[in-house]
Write a protein that holds these residues in place. Structure first.
Motif, PDB file in Angstrom:
ATOM      1  N   THR A   1      45.615 -13.219  22.977  1.00 39.55           N
ATOM      2  CA  THR A   1      46.150 -12.344  21.939  1.00 39.55           C
ATOM      3  C   THR A   1      45.130 -11.285  21.552  1.00 39.55           C
ATOM      4  O   THR A   1      45.444 -10.343  20.835  1.00 39.55           O
ATOM      5  CB  THR A   1      46.544 -13.152  20.688  1.00 39.55           C
ATOM      6  OG1 THR A   1      45.426 -13.936  20.262  1.00 39.55           O
ATOM      7  CG2 THR A   1      47.724 -14.061  20.999  1.00 39.55           C
ATOM      8  N   ARG A   2      43.902 -11.458  22.020  1.00 35.95           N
ATOM      9  CA  ARG A   2      42.852 -10.467  21.834  1.00 35.95           C
ATOM     10  C   ARG A   2      41.906 -10.586  23.020  1.00 35.95           C
ATOM     11  O   ARG A   2      41.677 -11.675  23.536  1.00 35.95           O
ATOM     12  CB  ARG A   2      42.098 -10.713  20.525  1.00 35.95           C
ATOM     13  CG  ARG A   2      41.192  -9.566  20.106  1.00 35.95           C
ATOM     14  CD  ARG A   2      40.673  -9.737  18.682  1.00 35.95           C
ATOM     15  NE  ARG A   2      39.823 -10.903  18.519  1.00 35.95           N
ATOM     16  CZ  ARG A   2      38.534 -10.955  18.854  1.00 35.95           C
ATOM     17  NH1 ARG A   2      37.942  -9.920  19.403  1.00 35.95           N
ATOM     18  NH2 ARG A   2      37.837 -12.060  18.667  1.00 35.95           N
ATOM     19  N   TYR A   3      41.394  -9.440  23.464  1.00 32.32           N
ATOM     20  CA  TYR A   3      40.533  -9.395  24.647  1.00 32.32           C
ATOM     21  C   TYR A   3      39.160  -8.843  24.301  1.00 32.32           C
ATOM     22  O   TYR A   3      38.983  -8.181  23.276  1.00 32.32           O
ATOM     23  CB  TYR A   3      41.156  -8.485  25.719  1.00 32.32           C
ATOM     24  CG  TYR A   3      42.474  -8.961  26.250  1.00 32.32           C
ATOM     25  CD1 TYR A   3      42.535  -9.778  27.369  1.00 32.32           C
ATOM     26  CD2 TYR A   3      43.665  -8.591  25.644  1.00 32.32           C
ATOM     27  CE1 TYR A   3      43.746 -10.209  27.878  1.00 32.32           C
ATOM     28  CE2 TYR A   3      44.890  -9.015  26.147  1.00 32.32           C
ATOM     29  CZ  TYR A   3      44.914  -9.826  27.259  1.00 32.32           C
ATOM     30  OH  TYR A   3      46.109 -10.261  27.754  1.00 32.32           O
ATOM     31  N   GLU A   4      38.209  -9.085  25.204  1.00 31.45           N
ATOM     32  CA  GLU A   4      36.873  -8.507  25.112  1.00 31.45           C
ATOM     33  C   GLU A   4      36.593  -7.703  26.375  1.00 31.45           C
ATOM     34  O   GLU A   4      37.075  -8.051  27.457  1.00 31.45           O
ATOM     35  CB  GLU A   4      35.811  -9.609  25.018  1.00 31.45           C
ATOM     36  CG  GLU A   4      35.864 -10.419  23.761  1.00 31.45           C
ATOM     37  CD  GLU A   4      34.866 -11.562  23.770  1.00 31.45           C
ATOM     38  OE1 GLU A   4      34.378 -11.936  24.858  1.00 31.45           O
ATOM     39  OE2 GLU A   4      34.597 -12.095  22.685  1.00 31.45           O
ATOM     40  N   ALA A   5      35.814  -6.659  26.219  1.00 32.56           N
ATOM     41  CA  ALA A   5      35.350  -5.892  27.373  1.00 32.56           C
ATOM     42  C   ALA A   5      34.163  -6.632  28.000  1.00 32.56           C
ATOM     43  O   ALA A   5      33.467  -7.399  27.338  1.00 32.56           O
ATOM     44  CB  ALA A   5      34.917  -4.494  26.941  1.00 32.56           C
TER      45      ALA A   5
ATOM     46  N   GLU B   1      37.495  -2.888  30.288  1.00 36.96           N
ATOM     47  CA  GLU B   1      38.154  -3.196  29.015  1.00 36.96           C
ATOM     48  C   GLU B   1      39.186  -4.305  29.198  1.00 36.96           C
ATOM     49  O   GLU B   1      39.780  -4.442  30.267  1.00 36.96           O
ATOM     50  CB  GLU B   1      38.842  -1.946  28.446  1.00 36.96           C
ATOM     51  CG  GLU B   1      37.900  -0.794  28.163  1.00 36.96           C
ATOM     52  CD  GLU B   1      36.925  -1.068  27.040  1.00 36.96           C
ATOM     53  OE1 GLU B   1      37.272  -1.842  26.115  1.00 36.96           O
ATOM     54  OE2 GLU B   1      35.812  -0.522  27.082  1.00 36.96           O
ATOM     55  N   LYS B   2      39.414  -5.057  28.155  1.00 32.90           N
ATOM     56  CA  LYS B   2      40.461  -6.091  28.113  1.00 32.90           C
ATOM     57  C   LYS B   2      40.390  -7.039  29.306  1.00 32.90           C
ATOM     58  O   LYS B   2      41.388  -7.339  29.935  1.00 32.90           O
ATOM     59  CB  LYS B   2      41.848  -5.465  28.026  1.00 32.90           C
ATOM     60  CG  LYS B   2      42.087  -4.695  26.755  1.00 32.90           C
ATOM     61  CD  LYS B   2      43.514  -4.199  26.687  1.00 32.90           C
ATOM     62  CE  LYS B   2      43.768  -3.453  25.401  1.00 32.90           C
ATOM     63  NZ  LYS B   2      45.139  -3.001  25.301  1.00 32.90           N
TER      64      LYS B   2
ATOM     65  N   ALA C   1      39.363 -13.163  27.675  1.00 29.53           N
ATOM     66  CA  ALA C   1      40.111 -13.582  26.484  1.00 29.53           C
ATOM     67  C   ALA C   1      39.170 -13.822  25.318  1.00 29.53           C
ATOM     68  O   ALA C   1      38.152 -14.502  25.450  1.00 29.53           O
ATOM     69  CB  ALA C   1      40.897 -14.857  26.787  1.00 29.53           C
TER      70      ALA C   1
END
Length: 92
Positions: free
Chosen positions: A63-67, A81-82, A85
């Motif tokens: 539901t949210r990602y990290e680069a 990007e994205k 997880a």
């Protein structure tokens, strides 16, 4: 921990990065839709097409990602990007 070149994104790098992913079951959050779909599938009152995969329960998804940043073999910093997880939840 995975090698950047194993990510399948076409980057040529020997670096190893942390790839976080979601997993687990979501059966406790089943809705009336999920229960009904499961029942209809079991009774074969609806049948998916040959290339369809129908799931009668929510999926654990990001539901949210990290680069993720790394240096490639050309000594250039790359940022995807994205990629990893950052938070997971039952979706569907």
């Amino acid at each position: 921990m995975v090698k950047v070149r194993d990510l399948g994104l076409g980057f040529n790098s020997d670096e190893i990065v942390l790839f976080k992913y979601c997993s687990g079951s979501c059966h406790r959050t089943r809705s009336n839709y999920d229960l009904t779909l499961g029942s209809l599938l079991r009774q074969q009152l609806i049948t998916p097409g040959p290339r369809e995969r129908v799931l009668s329960h929510p999926c654990c998804r990001p539901t949210r990602y990290e680069a993720v940043s790394f240096m490639d073999v050309q000594n250039t910093w790359q940022t995807v990007e994205k990629l990893s997880a950052a938070e997971c939840s039952c979706i569907g």
